[in-house]
Design a protein around this motif. Structure first.
Motif, PDB file in Angstrom:
ATOM      1  N   UNK A  45     -17.807  -4.982 -11.217  1.00 53.42           N
ATOM      2  CA  UNK A  45     -17.669  -5.414  -9.823  1.00 53.42           C
ATOM      3  C   UNK A  45     -16.816  -6.687  -9.719  1.00 53.42           C
ATOM      4  N   UNK A  46     -16.033  -6.767  -8.654  1.00 53.60           N
ATOM      5  CA  UNK A  46     -15.132  -7.908  -8.440  1.00 53.60           C
ATOM      6  C   UNK A  46     -15.135  -8.271  -6.953  1.00 53.60           C
ATOM      7  N   UNK A  47     -14.574  -9.430  -6.630  1.00 55.59           N
ATOM      8  CA  UNK A  47     -14.395  -9.840  -5.226  1.00 55.59           C
ATOM      9  C   UNK A  47     -12.939 -10.212  -5.004  1.00 55.59           C
ATOM     10  N   UNK A  48     -12.226  -9.364  -4.275  1.00 53.35           N
ATOM     11  CA  UNK A  48     -10.815  -9.619  -3.969  1.00 53.35           C
ATOM     12  C   UNK A  48     -10.612  -9.764  -2.467  1.00 53.35           C
ATOM     13  N   UNK A  49      -9.534 -10.415  -2.079  1.00 48.00           N
ATOM     14  CA  UNK A  49      -9.144 -10.429  -0.660  1.00 48.00           C
ATOM     15  C   UNK A  49      -8.730  -9.000  -0.280  1.00 48.00           C
ATOM     16  N   UNK A  50      -8.786  -8.671   1.042  1.00 51.91           N
ATOM     17  CA  UNK A  50      -8.462  -7.296   1.437  1.00 51.91           C
ATOM     18  C   UNK A  50      -6.977  -6.938   1.308  1.00 51.91           C
ATOM     19  N   UNK A  51      -6.746  -5.688   0.955  1.00 52.64           N
ATOM     20  CA  UNK A  51      -5.386  -5.117   1.010  1.00 52.64           C
ATOM     21  C   UNK A  51      -5.167  -4.764   2.474  1.00 52.64           C
ATOM     22  N   UNK A  52      -4.200  -5.426   3.097  1.00 53.62           N
ATOM     23  CA  UNK A  52      -3.967  -5.155   4.520  1.00 53.62           C
ATOM     24  C   UNK A  52      -2.883  -4.108   4.654  1.00 53.62           C
ATOM     25  N   UNK A  53      -3.170  -3.114   5.447  1.00 50.96           N
ATOM     26  CA  UNK A  53      -2.204  -2.021   5.572  1.00 50.96           C
ATOM     27  C   UNK A  53      -1.675  -1.981   7.005  1.00 50.96           C
ATOM     28  N   UNK A  54      -0.560  -1.284   7.191  1.00 49.62           N
ATOM     29  CA  UNK A  54      -0.003  -1.096   8.530  1.00 49.62           C
ATOM     30  C   UNK A  54       0.773  -2.322   8.982  1.00 49.62           C
ATOM     31  N   UNK A 104       0.849  -1.202   0.000  1.00 49.23           N
ATOM     32  CA  UNK A 104       0.000   0.000   0.000  1.00 49.23           C
ATOM     33  C   UNK A 104       0.884   1.251   0.000  1.00 49.23           C
ATOM     34  N   UNK A 105       2.160   1.060   0.284  1.00 47.25           N
ATOM     35  CA  UNK A 105       3.109   2.185   0.199  1.00 47.25           C
ATOM     36  C   UNK A 105       3.780   2.218  -1.171  1.00 47.25           C
ATOM     37  N   UNK A 106       3.310   1.353  -2.076  1.00 45.36           N
ATOM     38  CA  UNK A 106       3.967   1.233  -3.376  1.00 45.36           C
ATOM     39  C   UNK A 106       5.335   0.602  -3.181  1.00 45.36           C
ATOM     40  N   UNK A 107       6.243   0.929  -4.092  1.00 45.56           N
ATOM     41  CA  UNK A 107       7.634   0.455  -3.956  1.00 45.56           C
ATOM     42  C   UNK A 107       8.511   1.575  -4.505  1.00 45.56           C
ATOM     43  N   UNK A 108       8.851   2.543  -3.626  1.00 43.97           N
ATOM     44  CA  UNK A 108       9.517   3.762  -4.111  1.00 43.97           C
ATOM     45  C   UNK A 108      10.795   3.547  -4.928  1.00 43.97           C
ATOM     46  N   UNK A 109      11.624   2.520  -4.596  1.00 44.94           N
ATOM     47  CA  UNK A 109      12.878   2.407  -5.378  1.00 44.94           C
ATOM     48  C   UNK A 109      12.666   2.222  -6.885  1.00 44.94           C
ATOM     49  N   UNK A 110      11.535   1.664  -7.287  1.00 47.67           N
ATOM     50  CA  UNK A 110      11.334   1.409  -8.725  1.00 47.67           C
ATOM     51  C   UNK A 110      10.499   2.467  -9.419  1.00 47.67           C
ATOM     52  N   UNK A 111       9.956   3.419  -8.662  1.00 50.32           N
ATOM     53  CA  UNK A 111       9.001   4.396  -9.212  1.00 50.32           C
ATOM     54  C   UNK A 111       9.709   5.403 -10.118  1.00 50.32           C
ATOM     55  N   UNK A 112       9.012   6.014 -11.070  1.00 49.54           N
ATOM     56  CA  UNK A 112       7.575   5.878 -11.337  1.00 49.54           C
ATOM     57  C   UNK A 112       7.258   4.660 -12.216  1.00 49.54           C
ATOM     58  N   UNK A 113       6.008   4.211 -12.150  1.00 50.04           N
ATOM     59  CA  UNK A 113       5.558   3.029 -12.891  1.00 50.04           C
ATOM     60  C   UNK A 113       4.603   3.413 -14.016  1.00 50.04           C
TER      61      UNK A 113
END
Ligand code: SAH
Length: 208
Positions: free
Chosen positions: A199-208, A133-142
């Motif tokens: 509409x779709x059903x995905x598992x949750x993006x867990x943050x923190x 959820x923080x992306x991946x800064x070393x490879x950015x921008x995408x």
């Protein structure tokens, strides 16, 4: 003679909105059974999500194909995937762009996916462990960002790491039994606009 993956393409993907020949070809060329536990391999080319380790799932092939098509990857693109899971979607995506970085928060899944990808020769995929959820800064921008888990709201770091002209596909909504809204975001200069796909059903993006 057609292979099981080619039959999946003609029976489940082509009739249901996957029209991009490059995407269809990539889907036909990646052995999905290699990303599954042995007891599930006989279901590899059915159009359904299947269980992987850590209570997670490998996404349904049609959803993988439609997400990748919506992101319109180009051969020189650098892509970020959030939620490596089995590594399957990253493998398909890597057939269509220059480089894929995929971030997984479960170290066991990341390690397993990384092994599978290496064994099958997907050398342009890099697997990283972390909170995507923080992306991946070393490879950015995408140029392309694919998010394989549902967020209540789009984590701001993700559009921030989208290149000018870049496309991000992400399911947005409360991750439970309620379907989420699959969206494609496009950056044009400082503006980021989205349209809803389906509409779709995905598992949750867990943050923190
Ligand atoms: N693309 C995968 C399916 C992924 S399922 C495939 O083709 O198999 C969603 C994955 O997102 C799960 O593996 C889950 O562990 C991971 N995930 C959830 N929240 C995450 C986060 N904040 N950062 C990275 N990965 C996350």
């Amino acid at each position: 003679m057609s292979t099981p993956a080619q039959r999946m393409v003609s029976e489940h993907l082509r009739p249901h909105g996957v029209t991009d020949e490059r995407v269809l070809q990539a889907m036909a060329s990646v052995p999905r059974e290699e990303f599954l536990a042995p007891r599930l391999r006989r279901h590899a080319y059915e159009d359904r999500a299947l269980a992987i380790e850590c209570g997670q799932t490998i996404s349904q092939p049609l959803v993988v194909a439609l997400m990748i098509q919506a992101a319109s990857p180009q051969s020189e693109d650098v892509a970020l995937e959030v939620g490596t899971g089995s590594g399957y979607a990253a493998a398909v995506l890597s057939r269509l762009c220059g480089k894929v970085i995929t971030v997984e928060r479960e170290p066991a899944l990341a390690e397993h996916a990384s092994e599978t990808l290496r064994r099958l020769g997907f050398e342009s995929v890099e697997v990283a462990v972390g909170d995507g959820s923080l992306g991946w800064p070393p490879g950015a921008p995408y140029d392309v960002i694919l998010v394989a888990a549902a967020a209540r709201e789009v984590p701001p770091a993700l559009p921030d790491q989208l290149a000018d002209g870049g496309r991000m596909v992400i399911p947005v909504g409360i991750a439970s039994e309620e379907p989420q809204d699959l969206r494609v975001y496009v950056r044009r200069g400082a503006d980021v606009m989205y349209r809803s796909l389906f509409p779709v059903l995905f598992v949750p993006l867990r943050t923190g």
